[in-house]
Scaffold this active site. Structure first.
Site, PDB file in Angstrom:
ATOM      1  N   ARG A  32     -11.061  -8.532  -3.574  1.00 32.14           N
ATOM      2  CA  ARG A  32     -10.596  -8.884  -2.222  1.00 32.14           C
ATOM      3  C   ARG A  32     -11.789  -9.260  -1.350  1.00 32.14           C
ATOM      4  O   ARG A  32     -12.818  -8.575  -1.351  1.00 32.14           O
ATOM      5  CB  ARG A  32      -9.863  -7.710  -1.564  1.00 32.14           C
TER       6      ARG A  32
ATOM      7  N   TYR B 121      -8.883   0.860  12.147  1.00 32.00           N
ATOM      8  CA  TYR B 121     -10.210   0.856  11.533  1.00 32.00           C
ATOM      9  C   TYR B 121     -10.471  -0.345  10.636  1.00 32.00           C
ATOM     10  O   TYR B 121     -11.538  -0.448  10.066  1.00 32.00           O
ATOM     11  CB  TYR B 121     -10.492   2.157  10.767  1.00 32.00           C
ATOM     12  N   LYS B 122      -9.504  -1.242  10.532  1.00 32.14           N
ATOM     13  CA  LYS B 122      -9.715  -2.447   9.738  1.00 32.14           C
ATOM     14  C   LYS B 122     -10.154  -3.582  10.670  1.00 32.14           C
ATOM     15  O   LYS B 122     -11.303  -3.632  11.086  1.00 32.14           O
ATOM     16  CB  LYS B 122      -8.436  -2.782   8.968  1.00 32.14           C
TER      17      LYS B 122
ATOM     18  N   ASP C 290       4.807  -1.951   9.495  1.00 29.94           N
ATOM     19  CA  ASP C 290       3.453  -1.425   9.380  1.00 29.94           C
ATOM     20  C   ASP C 290       2.487  -2.595   9.575  1.00 29.94           C
ATOM     21  O   ASP C 290       2.539  -3.583   8.830  1.00 29.94           O
ATOM     22  CB  ASP C 290       3.291  -0.785   7.990  1.00 29.94           C
TER      23      ASP C 290
ATOM     24  N   PHE D 237       0.860  -1.194   0.000  1.00 31.84           N
ATOM     25  CA  PHE D 237       0.000   0.000   0.000  1.00 31.84           C
ATOM     26  C   PHE D 237       0.888   1.232   0.000  1.00 31.84           C
ATOM     27  O   PHE D 237       1.699   1.422   0.910  1.00 31.84           O
ATOM     28  CB  PHE D 237      -0.940  -0.001   1.203  1.00 31.84           C
TER      29      PHE D 237
END
Lengths: 420, 420
Positions: free
Chosen positions: A379, A230-231, A205, A134
């Protein structure tokens, strides 16, 4: 739903229901406020709302802000939230109390952590990164080294090239543990050890791994880390991220984004900066309290479920999905774009399909929410706390219907705008 | 309340009620969810909750997050909030649409804006700042110049020394328009013009002025600015700040904190950073949406009231307070610590009193909330949208009672912890 499906008994809907009946995490489903008719396979992007988060948010807004007003900074403990929630996150990622604070966002946190790492290796100029991951992490480091203006460079290396990219010029490896697209897991222990053996530091990360897979930062001797909430931690849209600094670095680590929340005596209002001891110096300014309080509940749920049980269920959900796609859609053009070995991937599974875009749009129109990454990747996230095995069965049933009926060919799904 | 107060008729409670009856902003009081029994004179620190903010927050959490899930990034317009709210703020501060984004916090925003300013003056090394102002700005610049490592230095100058501190070595003046403690207003137009005449850039911090006094950034030809939304804009605890960059700088300005929200094509997931056009490049990462949506209502209320009317009422509230303190407590040791000229100060008034700490604690115990800054300063904020003239009368009445009864001597108010 399709009415007649001929599958092995182990892949029947009844078998899925039996797995649900035996699921030790089954009760967590009720802790989430998911809408009726939705099967949510996108918790790898934005987790759904825990009911307790909604209640806590309302209490914070209507009581702490509205009634407590400015006194809530102390009386409601707002000032302590970065530390308090940070310590709870620490328990999920193999860190010690005092090594983690919740604050700001992942990109800003990474800027701090990489700056701290580079300052500890002033004679080295190379940062190893996985270019395909990402890319905000790339952008952050590009901005940082441009700001530093001291000739640092990023050495991009894909998964299998990382080991060969680490040499005596490397100041830091800055890697995302779970790949946002393919879901492959990098070897945190091995790469960290190799980096440190070469005299470099390891910055990780955890955006796609916190809450999804077991993480042992201190067991791996990681130097610095960042992550989002938030995931898989279901903290709410844009909920603040976190940053980890190993205790051994805290007395000397540099902080580029100095501000009053990281001052040794913030209420002395001294003219000049003096760093707070410990992880606190890595704070900058006033935090978005409402977003922060909303994130507590999801973190508590993850801790309560336990990461080992959560991971086991996530793997089982993903394997069921994969098996069902193979059994029902084996010749429909879905190509696994994640590691075939389930243990080598994180919480989501990616499939490539030439028509991935309209298929995903059609799926979403039927209440099965995954997402799409250009050019062809679909995904599907397998967050363990709110998904049932029967949901997985039903999701594949809808997918099969979308393919078999040709629903995805409907022109409404062809427009190329953002999928979710 | 004190029962027999001998005051000029113009300072009677009836006179205050008459002012309320004639107040064109009187209806705004009902827009705020303030608790019964509280007179809130600390909106210069944290504004109270607009009822609409509470409702909007609940709707965002229970509908957009809970039901819309990841689709709300587009369908609920979350991605656009920094721009959308930024444009509304622009209207309050004399900026044009496209010159302001709401994001992160003031300290981080200042880091960006000062870095951008310094990059535009690469051959200069001095930054002029008012050392006594709220020091996070000093800390930010100290961190930035330490990170840059190019020999920049801060030239600290107090209010009357600023003009003399600006010379051909100065890259930027970085000043807060309204002083957090004394409330004095710096001359934005004059200082900006002087700085630019000397070849420097002007960066203004609007934390204590946005929503409190008329601001005309473009009329003053300001280069860059930052501000917060949780004080006079009533955005909620730690609500995101904003940053302004004049249109003339947007094509070339540097951004040190590069991240995916500032990328020209964030959903292309390109490996390398490419700056978005315009103010958008000054974004970094994912924003705390719940804190952001809660801040909209207060900004809308400020826009609806109009800054001219708001300022006029704030000045009238402050003058009434000052007159009443003089009339009733003229010999009680309160010394004005703000400019005597009301036009020269922002939205709050400071008084020094040797017993300021226990007096403020006692006041707060009686429902009159101001705050205290060591060693002796009591601050009283006169936010115009939710305060009535009668509130001001009652607040001074309570203050007089605290002094006359000696309530402040109660040992419970002596403990030196944070006041609010």
């Amino acid at each position: 739903m399709a009415t007649a499906v001929h599958l092995p008994a182990t892949l029947s809907r009844e078998a899925a229901l039996a797995l649900d009946a035996a699921d030790p995490l089954a009760d967590f489903v009720g802790a989430f406020a998911l809408p009726e008719g939705v099967i949510y396979l996108n918790g790898n992007s934005l987790g759904p709302s825990p009911q307790a988060a909604l209640d806590r948010l309302e209490q914070s807004a209507r009581e702490e802000w509205s009634r407590g007003l400015v006194t809530s900074w102390n009386k409601a403990g707002w000032f302590q939230l970065p530390y308090q929630i940070g310590d709870r996150i620490a328990g999920l990622i193999g860190a010690a109390p005092g090594e983690v604070v919740m604050t700001d966002g992942v990109s800003l946190n990474l800027y701090r952590m990489v700056a701290a790492a580079l300052a500890l290796r002033p004679d080295r100029r190379v940062i190893v990164m996985e270019g395909s991951n990402f890319p905000t992490d790339n952008y952050v480091v590009q901005g940082l080294i441009g700001t530093l203006g001291r000739g640092h460079e990023i050495r991009f290396a894909e998964k299998d090239e990382i080991a060969g990219a680490i040499d005596a010029d490397v100041a830091a490896v800055v890697l995302t543990q779970v790949h946002y697209k393919s879901s492959h897991i990098l070897d945190m222990a091995g790469i960290t050890a190799q980096a440190q053996a070469a005299g470099a530091l390891a910055v990780w990360d955890l955006c796609h791994s916190a809450g999804a897979i077991p993480i042992d930062l201190n067991g791996c001797n990681v130097d610095f880390a960042v992550g989002c909430t938030y995931k898989y931690l279901n903290g709410g849209p844009g909920s603040p991220g976190f940053q980890f600094a190993a205790t051994r670095h805290q007395a000397t680590m540099a902080q580029p984004l100095t501000g009053w929340w990281g001052h040794a005596a913030p209420f002395a209002f001294d003219r000049d900066y003096a760093a707070a001891p410990g992880i606190g110096r890595m704070l900058t300014g006033t935090q978005p309290i409402l977003s922060m309080v909303a994130a507590e509940a999801g973190i508590d749920l993850a801790a309560s479920a336990g990461i080992a049980r959560a991971r086991a269920k996530s793997l089982a959900l993903g394997s069921l999905f994969q098996d069902l796609v193979q059994a029902r859609l084996g010749d429909a053009g879905f190509a696994l774009a994640s590691p075939a070995d389930a243990d080598a991937r994180g919480g989501h599974i990616a499939f490539d399909h030439p028509q991935g875009y309209p298929i995903m749009k059609a799926l979403i129109s039927r209440g099965v929410i995954g997402d799409f990454r250009a050019p062809t990747t679909m995904r599907f996230g397998f967050s363990p706390l709110y998904l049932r095995f029967a949901d997985i069965w039903d999701a594949v049933d809808v997918l099969a219907d979308v393919i078999e009926t040709g629903l995805w060919r409907d022109p409404q799904f062809a427009a190329v705008d953002a999928v979710t």
